[in-house]
Write a protein that holds these residues in place. Structure first.
Motif, PDB file in Angstrom:
ATOM      1  N   VAL A   1      15.241 -14.083  -8.736  1.00  0.00           N
ATOM      2  CA  VAL A   1      14.817 -15.160  -9.639  1.00  0.00           C
ATOM      3  C   VAL A   1      14.653 -14.454 -10.543  1.00  0.00           C
ATOM      4  CG1 VAL A   1      13.605 -17.058 -11.093  1.00  0.00           C
ATOM      5  CG2 VAL A   1      13.754 -16.837  -8.725  1.00  0.00           C
ATOM      6  N   SER A   2      15.780 -14.803 -12.392  1.00  0.00           N
ATOM      7  CA  SER A   2      16.595 -14.533 -13.358  1.00  0.00           C
ATOM      8  C   SER A   2      15.830 -15.188 -14.445  1.00  0.00           C
ATOM      9  CB  SER A   2      17.445 -13.410 -13.544  1.00  0.00           C
ATOM     10  OG  SER A   2      17.092 -12.194 -12.788  1.00  0.00           O
ATOM     11  N   LYS A   3      15.917 -14.945 -15.353  1.00  0.00           N
ATOM     12  CA  LYS A   3      16.079 -15.826 -16.580  1.00  0.00           C
ATOM     13  C   LYS A   3      15.991 -15.696 -17.901  1.00  0.00           C
ATOM     14  CE  LYS A   3      15.789 -19.890 -18.456  1.00  0.00           C
ATOM     15  NZ  LYS A   3      17.307 -20.849 -18.099  1.00  0.00           N
ATOM     16  N   THR A   4      16.919 -15.812 -18.694  1.00  0.00           N
ATOM     17  CA  THR A   4      17.679 -14.630 -19.667  1.00  0.00           C
ATOM     18  C   THR A   4      18.227 -16.846 -20.948  1.00  0.00           C
ATOM     19  OG1 THR A   4      19.856 -14.826 -18.743  1.00  0.00           O
ATOM     20  CG2 THR A   4      18.501 -13.319 -18.539  1.00  0.00           C
ATOM     21  N   TYR A   5      17.966 -15.608 -21.608  1.00  0.00           N
ATOM     22  CA  TYR A   5      18.567 -16.388 -22.651  1.00  0.00           C
ATOM     23  C   TYR A   5      18.942 -15.508 -24.432  1.00  0.00           C
ATOM     24  CZ  TYR A   5      14.220 -19.213 -21.618  1.00  0.00           C
ATOM     25  OH  TYR A   5      13.242 -19.791 -20.807  1.00  0.00           O
ATOM     26  N   ARG A   6      19.848 -16.152 -24.764  1.00  0.00           N
ATOM     27  CA  ARG A   6      20.632 -15.652 -26.055  1.00  0.00           C
ATOM     28  C   ARG A   6      20.068 -15.747 -27.297  1.00  0.00           C
ATOM     29  NH1 ARG A   6      24.962 -13.014 -24.390  1.00  0.00           N
ATOM     30  NH2 ARG A   6      25.376 -12.413 -26.282  1.00  0.00           N
ATOM     31  N   VAL A   7      19.906 -14.504 -28.046  1.00  0.00           N
ATOM     32  CA  VAL A   7      18.691 -15.325 -29.248  1.00  0.00           C
ATOM     33  C   VAL A   7      19.920 -13.969 -30.429  1.00  0.00           C
ATOM     34  CG1 VAL A   7      17.070 -14.449 -30.577  1.00  0.00           C
ATOM     35  CG2 VAL A   7      16.770 -15.311 -28.725  1.00  0.00           C
ATOM     36  N   ARG A   8      20.312 -15.183 -31.176  1.00  0.00           N
ATOM     37  CA  ARG A   8      21.001 -13.880 -32.394  1.00  0.00           C
ATOM     38  C   ARG A   8      22.128 -13.165 -31.633  1.00  0.00           C
ATOM     39  NH1 ARG A   8      16.071 -12.530 -36.900  1.00  0.00           N
ATOM     40  NH2 ARG A   8      15.825 -14.454 -36.775  1.00  0.00           N
ATOM     41  N   GLY A   9      22.592 -13.924 -30.910  1.00  0.00           N
ATOM     42  CA  GLY A   9      23.688 -12.913 -30.276  1.00  0.00           C
ATOM     43  C   GLY A   9      23.124 -11.755 -29.179  1.00  0.00           C
ATOM     44  N   GLN A  10      22.528 -11.631 -29.277  1.00  0.00           N
ATOM     45  CA  GLN A  10      22.094 -10.851 -27.875  1.00  0.00           C
ATOM     46  C   GLN A  10      21.205 -11.585 -26.710  1.00  0.00           C
ATOM     47  OE1 GLN A  10      19.275  -7.858 -30.394  1.00  0.00           O
ATOM     48  NE2 GLN A  10      21.595  -7.222 -31.043  1.00  0.00           N
ATOM     49  N   GLN A  11      21.187 -11.137 -25.494  1.00  0.00           N
ATOM     50  CA  GLN A  11      20.889 -11.371 -24.091  1.00  0.00           C
ATOM     51  C   GLN A  11      19.577 -10.751 -24.092  1.00  0.00           C
ATOM     52  OE1 GLN A  11      22.525 -10.429 -20.808  1.00  0.00           O
ATOM     53  NE2 GLN A  11      22.181 -11.867 -19.616  1.00  0.00           N
ATOM     54  N   ASN A  12      18.659 -11.653 -23.868  1.00  0.00           N
ATOM     55  CA  ASN A  12      16.850 -11.795 -23.730  1.00  0.00           C
ATOM     56  C   ASN A  12      16.709 -11.618 -22.655  1.00  0.00           C
ATOM     57  OD1 ASN A  12      14.078 -11.142 -24.598  1.00  0.00           O
ATOM     58  ND2 ASN A  12      13.761 -12.859 -25.144  1.00  0.00           N
ATOM     59  N   VAL A  13      16.413 -10.843 -22.088  1.00  0.00           N
ATOM     60  CA  VAL A  13      15.832 -10.929 -20.279  1.00  0.00           C
ATOM     61  C   VAL A  13      14.248 -10.835 -20.154  1.00  0.00           C
ATOM     62  CG1 VAL A  13      15.975 -10.075 -17.649  1.00  0.00           C
ATOM     63  CG2 VAL A  13      17.831  -9.426 -19.951  1.00  0.00           C
ATOM     64  N   VAL A  14      14.012 -12.802 -19.706  1.00  0.00           N
ATOM     65  CA  VAL A  14      12.285 -12.869 -19.789  1.00  0.00           C
ATOM     66  C   VAL A  14      11.969 -12.812 -18.517  1.00  0.00           C
ATOM     67  CG1 VAL A  14      10.802 -14.825 -19.477  1.00  0.00           C
ATOM     68  CG2 VAL A  14      12.901 -14.219 -21.399  1.00  0.00           C
ATOM     69  N   LEU A  15      12.634 -12.897 -17.384  1.00  0.00           N
ATOM     70  CA  LEU A  15      12.435 -12.951 -15.485  1.00  0.00           C
ATOM     71  C   LEU A  15      13.558 -11.993 -15.024  1.00  0.00           C
ATOM     72  CD1 LEU A  15      10.698 -16.006 -15.043  1.00  0.00           C
ATOM     73  CD2 LEU A  15       9.986 -13.922 -16.102  1.00  0.00           C
ATOM     74  N   ASP A  16      13.341 -10.636 -14.457  1.00  0.00           N
ATOM     75  CA  ASP A  16      14.875  -9.504 -14.792  1.00  0.00           C
ATOM     76  C   ASP A  16      14.370  -9.653 -12.925  1.00  0.00           C
ATOM     77  OD1 ASP A  16      16.839  -8.070 -14.161  1.00  0.00           O
ATOM     78  OD2 ASP A  16      14.664  -6.480 -14.544  1.00  0.00           O
ATOM     79  N   ARG A  17      15.120 -10.843 -11.945  1.00  0.00           N
ATOM     80  CA  ARG A  17      15.179 -10.374 -10.518  1.00  0.00           C
ATOM     81  C   ARG A  17      14.248 -10.269  -9.646  1.00  0.00           C
ATOM     82  NH1 ARG A  17      18.896  -4.931 -10.780  1.00  0.00           N
ATOM     83  NH2 ARG A  17      16.858  -5.186 -12.479  1.00  0.00           N
ATOM     84  N   ILE A  18      12.812 -11.290 -10.030  1.00  0.00           N
ATOM     85  CA  ILE A  18      11.794 -11.740  -9.551  1.00  0.00           C
ATOM     86  C   ILE A  18      11.803 -11.714  -8.232  1.00  0.00           C
ATOM     87  CG2 ILE A  18       9.803 -12.627  -9.338  1.00  0.00           C
ATOM     88  CD1 ILE A  18       9.896 -12.646 -12.434  1.00  0.00           C
ATOM     89  N   SER A  19      11.158 -11.072  -7.095  1.00  0.00           N
ATOM     90  CA  SER A  19      11.291 -11.540  -5.531  1.00  0.00           C
ATOM     91  C   SER A  19      10.022 -11.664  -5.358  1.00  0.00           C
ATOM     92  CB  SER A  19      12.309 -10.424  -4.475  1.00  0.00           C
ATOM     93  OG  SER A  19      13.534 -11.180  -4.914  1.00  0.00           O
ATOM     94  N   ALA A  20       9.413 -12.667  -4.925  1.00  0.00           N
ATOM     95  CA  ALA A  20       8.138 -12.712  -4.095  1.00  0.00           C
ATOM     96  C   ALA A  20       7.008 -14.304  -3.630  1.00  0.00           C
ATOM     97  CB  ALA A  20       7.272 -12.788  -5.872  1.00  0.00           C
ATOM     98  N   VAL A  21       5.996 -13.755  -2.982  1.00  0.00           N
ATOM     99  CA  VAL A  21       6.100 -14.952  -2.698  1.00  0.00           C
ATOM    100  C   VAL A  21       4.181 -15.310  -2.842  1.00  0.00           C
ATOM    101  CG1 VAL A  21       5.317 -15.773  -0.191  1.00  0.00           C
ATOM    102  CG2 VAL A  21       7.181 -14.616   0.009  1.00  0.00           C
ATOM    103  N   PHE A  22       4.238 -16.403  -3.281  1.00  0.00           N
ATOM    104  CA  PHE A  22       3.041 -17.253  -3.506  1.00  0.00           C
ATOM    105  C   PHE A  22       2.523 -18.048  -2.639  1.00  0.00           C
ATOM    106  CE2 PHE A  22       5.015 -16.230  -7.685  1.00  0.00           C
ATOM    107  CZ  PHE A  22       4.180 -16.145  -8.734  1.00  0.00           C
ATOM    108  N   PRO A  23       1.897 -17.718  -1.287  1.00  0.00           N
ATOM    109  CA  PRO A  23       0.654 -17.668  -0.548  1.00  0.00           C
ATOM    110  C   PRO A  23       0.514 -19.003  -0.378  1.00  0.00           C
ATOM    111  CG  PRO A  23       0.431 -15.446   0.093  1.00  0.00           C
ATOM    112  CD  PRO A  23       1.002 -16.401  -1.863  1.00  0.00           C
TER     113      PRO A  23
END
Length: 222
Positions: free
Chosen positions: A7-29
């Motif tokens: 899971v990744s989440k990115t935003y574009r801020v003033r023309g630049q890409q801001n990576v908030v979440l970067d290819r997260i793989s996890a299990v919440f039991p």
């Protein structure tokens, strides 16, 4: 159970890409109370909103077993022109709960009094958080997403909030965001640390807190 697959989440801020979440793989039991830790701006609220279905990840998938609450303490989903009671009715219908039972619970627990029947736009931040917490606690979720909500209110209300949350934990899990280390120790048994877009899961809460403290210390040193 909640499974994050790349899971990744990115935003574009003033023309630049801001990576908030970067290819997260996890299990919440299932059935566990998990602290979600990270520095301010690390993406904790973003991740909670993705888990709740309010945000779509930029890439990757979220697979969920059971019913997950909205982020408790996040009041942006409430309609400001409707009263607290009307918003509670809407949420009850959305999740298939009995409207009258939920409103009775919210009225008793939230301590909003006559404000429950006034527009949410007139509420303070603390009143909105009380409404959000009361509505969520009145609905049987399998996993509760909690975002600093038990920090709201006086000591008596915080004590009451923790008590009802503990009762819900008997049959449900939770993912908890809080800056209060004593509270984390009290209600969580394991933790996940969000740092620079990546997530590290720890089965022991003390190990998670130590990792979190190391992240904060690194930020201060920088």
């Amino acid at each position: 159970m909640i499974i994050l697959d790349q899971v990744s989440k990115t935003y574009r801020v003033r023309g630049q890409q801001n990576v908030v979440l970067d290819r997260i793989s996890a299990v919440f039991p299932s059935g566990m109370s998990i602290a979600l830790l990270g520095a301010n701006g690390a993406g904790k609220s973003t991740l909670l909103n993705i888990l709740a279905g309010g945000l779509r990840p930029s890439t990757g998938q979220v697979r969920i077993t059971g019913r997950v609450s909205y982020p408790i303490g996040f009041s942006g989903a409430f309609h400001p022109d409707l009263s607290g009671a009307q918003n509670a009715r809407f949420v009850a219908r959305l999740y298939g709960a009995d409207t009258q039972d939920l409103i009775a619970f919210v009225d008793d627990f939230s301590e909003l009094g006559a404000h429950l029947h006034l527009p949410v736009s007139t509420y303070s931040a603390g009143m909105k958080a009380r409404l959000s917490f009361a509505i969520a606690m009145g609905i049987p979720f399998d996993t509760y997403l909690m975002d600093e909500v038990t920090a709201v209110g006086d000591g008596a209300f915080r004590k009451k909030s923790i008590a009802v949350f503990e009762a819900r934990r008997a049959s449900a899990g939770a993912i908890v965001v809080s800056h209060s280390t004593p509270m984390i120790r009290q209600i969580c048994t394991c933790g996940a640390v969000l740092d620079q877009g990546r997530l590290s899961f720890h089965n022991d809460i003390e190990t998670a807190l130590n990792h979190h403290e190391a992240v904060l210390a690194r930020g201060v040193a920088a």
